[in-house]
Design a protein around this motif. Structure first.
Motif, mmCIF file in Angstrom:
data_model
loop_
_atom_site.group_PDB
_atom_site.id
_atom_site.type_symbol
_atom_site.label_atom_id
_atom_site.label_comp_id
_atom_site.label_asym_id
_atom_site.label_seq_id
_atom_site.Cartn_x
_atom_site.Cartn_y
_atom_site.Cartn_z
ATOM 1 N N ALA A 80 14.359 -15.859 -8.257
ATOM 2 C CA ALA A 80 12.952 -15.504 -8.491
ATOM 3 C C ALA A 80 12.039 -16.671 -8.135
ATOM 4 N N SER A 81 10.878 -16.352 -7.613
ATOM 5 C CA SER A 81 9.893 -17.377 -7.255
ATOM 6 C C SER A 81 9.144 -17.860 -8.489
ATOM 7 N N ARG A 82 8.469 -18.983 -8.338
ATOM 8 C CA ARG A 82 7.642 -19.499 -9.435
ATOM 9 C C ARG A 82 6.608 -18.467 -9.855
ATOM 10 N N LEU A 83 5.964 -17.845 -8.860
ATOM 11 C CA LEU A 83 4.909 -16.887 -9.160
ATOM 12 C C LEU A 83 5.453 -15.692 -9.938
ATOM 13 N N LYS A 84 6.570 -15.150 -9.495
ATOM 14 C CA LYS A 84 7.135 -13.984 -10.176
ATOM 15 C C LYS A 84 7.532 -14.334 -11.607
ATOM 16 N N ASP B 293 2.275 -18.439 -23.285
ATOM 17 C CA ASP B 293 1.137 -19.240 -22.844
ATOM 18 C C ASP B 293 1.373 -19.781 -21.441
ATOM 19 N N GLY B 294 0.296 -19.803 -20.628
ATOM 20 C CA GLY B 294 0.419 -20.224 -19.233
ATOM 21 C C GLY B 294 0.928 -21.643 -19.064
ATOM 22 N N GLU B 295 0.429 -22.585 -19.863
ATOM 23 C CA GLU B 295 0.875 -23.969 -19.760
ATOM 24 C C GLU B 295 2.337 -24.102 -20.153
ATOM 25 N N LEU B 296 2.723 -23.370 -21.178
ATOM 26 C CA LEU B 296 4.119 -23.390 -21.614
ATOM 27 C C LEU B 296 5.026 -22.826 -20.520
ATOM 28 N N ALA B 297 4.574 -21.766 -19.861
ATOM 29 C CA ALA B 297 5.351 -21.177 -18.768
ATOM 30 C C ALA B 297 5.502 -22.162 -17.614
ATOM 31 N N ARG B 298 4.407 -22.816 -17.228
ATOM 32 C CA ARG B 298 4.479 -23.785 -16.128
ATOM 33 C C ARG B 298 5.408 -24.939 -16.470
ATOM 34 N N ALA B 299 5.345 -25.406 -17.718
ATOM 35 C CA ALA B 299 6.218 -26.509 -18.140
ATOM 36 C C ALA B 299 7.685 -26.094 -18.071
ATOM 37 N N ALA B 300 7.972 -24.861 -18.492
ATOM 38 C CA ALA B 300 9.360 -24.381 -18.461
ATOM 39 C C ALA B 300 9.869 -24.297 -17.030
ATOM 40 N N ILE B 301 9.029 -23.834 -16.115
ATOM 41 C CA ILE B 301 9.429 -23.727 -14.705
ATOM 42 C C ILE B 301 9.653 -25.116 -14.119
ATOM 43 N N ASP B 302 8.740 -26.051 -14.416
ATOM 44 C CA ASP B 302 8.874 -27.416 -13.903
ATOM 45 C C ASP B 302 10.124 -28.091 -14.456
ATOM 46 N N THR C 299 14.433 -26.011 -10.293
ATOM 47 C CA THR C 299 14.939 -25.427 -9.052
ATOM 48 C C THR C 299 13.881 -25.479 -7.954
ATOM 49 N N ASP C 300 14.290 -25.953 -6.794
ATOM 50 C CA ASP C 300 13.384 -25.995 -5.654
ATOM 51 C C ASP C 300 13.075 -24.572 -5.186
ATOM 52 N N GLU C 301 11.862 -24.360 -4.702
ATOM 53 C CA GLU C 301 11.451 -23.020 -4.282
ATOM 54 C C GLU C 301 12.255 -22.534 -3.074
ATOM 55 N N THR C 302 12.645 -23.446 -2.209
ATOM 56 C CA THR C 302 13.474 -23.051 -1.069
ATOM 57 C C THR C 302 14.831 -22.552 -1.540
ATOM 58 N N VAL C 303 15.408 -23.241 -2.506
ATOM 59 C CA VAL C 303 16.696 -22.823 -3.063
ATOM 60 C C VAL C 303 16.581 -21.437 -3.698
ATOM 61 N N ALA C 304 15.500 -21.221 -4.435
ATOM 62 C CA ALA C 304 15.291 -19.914 -5.055
ATOM 63 C C ALA C 304 15.186 -18.823 -3.991
ATOM 64 N N ALA C 305 14.461 -19.101 -2.917
ATOM 65 C CA ALA C 305 14.312 -18.115 -1.844
ATOM 66 C C ALA C 305 15.662 -17.822 -1.184
ATOM 67 N N LEU C 306 16.470 -18.847 -1.019
ATOM 68 C CA LEU C 306 17.792 -18.637 -0.431
ATOM 69 C C LEU C 306 18.673 -17.805 -1.352
ATOM 70 N N ARG C 307 18.603 -18.047 -2.633
ATOM 71 C CA ARG C 307 19.375 -17.242 -3.586
ATOM 72 C C ARG C 307 18.950 -15.781 -3.528
ATOM 73 N N PHE C 308 17.645 -15.562 -3.378
ATOM 74 C CA PHE C 308 17.166 -14.189 -3.266
ATOM 75 C C PHE C 308 17.690 -13.546 -1.973
ATOM 76 N N CYS C 309 17.623 -14.280 -0.876
ATOM 77 C CA CYS C 309 18.121 -13.746 0.398
ATOM 78 C C CYS C 309 19.599 -13.400 0.298
ATOM 79 N N ALA D 79 7.651 -12.359 0.638
ATOM 80 C CA ALA D 79 6.268 -12.511 0.188
ATOM 81 C C ALA D 79 5.979 -11.626 -1.023
ATOM 82 N N ARG D 80 6.534 -10.413 -1.023
ATOM 83 C CA ARG D 80 6.329 -9.518 -2.165
ATOM 84 C C ARG D 80 7.002 -10.050 -3.425
ATOM 85 N N GLN D 81 7.947 -10.960 -3.255
ATOM 86 C CA GLN D 81 8.599 -11.582 -4.409
ATOM 87 C C GLN D 81 7.874 -12.846 -4.867
ATOM 88 N N GLY D 82 6.779 -13.179 -4.169
ATOM 89 C CA GLY D 82 5.976 -14.323 -4.590
ATOM 90 C C GLY D 82 6.223 -15.598 -3.813
#
Length: 205
Positions: A113-117, A128-137, A141-151, A178-181
């Motif tokens: 899953a992407s950061r946005l999704k 909370d938005g800040e809490l969500a961003r902190a958890a993702i950070d 996981t790098d966004e490229t790695v996430a995209a590869l896992r999705f592929c 792109a539809r996955q964020g």
């Protein structure tokens, strides 16, 4: 269950989703709190939840009970009951938004899953938005790695079957990402990777 209204001793037998055929006089406040507490605890044994999501579920449950005639509550009193229960479960560690967010992020990232999704999903659960961003950070996981896992899960990009498609076919794969964020530029870079390149990137984690 019979059609007769349950008495005080029958409160424990009231279903969480009444069928509307039974009407009862309002129950004692203590019994109502106990019933809601048991119902909330049973839910959290089966599912994880954010505070906001859990509170919403408990409010819905009270409304169902009231609509069926099991309880008589004003909106303010229902809100007070839910707030009391949420506070109690938070203090007991049964509700922990930071832990909930971290668990959701880790699970979603493993699935590609992407950061946005992920952020949108956590927002929908009341995190909370800040809490969500902190958890993702913090998950890291790098966004490229996430995209590869999705592929890899969807069998597109480097894991597609057959030869590399033409431009239209590649654009369709980029659009799926792109539809996955995922950003368009990232999607284009990912779908153009060879299988060896993609597996090397994932193997380097």
């Amino acid at each position: 269950m019979s059609g007769a209204p349950p008495g005080a001793d029958g409160w424990d037998r009231i279903p969480d989703e009444p069928d509307g055929s039974i009407r009862a006089t309002p129950t004692e406040p203590r019994k109502l709190r106990d019933k809601l507490r048991r119902s909330g605890f049973a839910y959290l044994q089966r599912h994880s939840a954010s505070e906001a999501h859990f509170s919403g579920l408990m409010e819905q449950k009270l409304r169902r009970w009231e609509a069926a005639g099991y309880v008589a509550l004003g909106e303010a009193r229902a809100a007070d009951l839910v707030a009391e229960l949420t506070s109690e479960f938070r203090e007991l560690g049964l509700l922990d938004d930071a832990g909930f967010a971290a668990s959701r992020v880790a699970s979603a990232r493993r699935k590609g899953a992407s950061r946005l999704k992920i952020a949108l999903g956590l927002r929908a659960k009341g995190v909370d938005g800040e809490l969500a961003r902190a958890a993702i950070d913090d998950e890291g996981t790098d966004e490229t790695v996430a995209a590869l896992r999705f592929c890899r899960r969807r069998r597109i990009g480097p894991w597609r079957r057959g030869e590399r498609p033409d431009r239209d076919g590649l654009n369709r794969e980029i659009a799926i990402l792109a539809r996955q964020g995922f950003a368009t530029q990232l999607g284009r870079a990912v779908v153009l990777l060879s299988l060896e390149e993609a597996e090397d990137k994932l193997g380097a984690i």
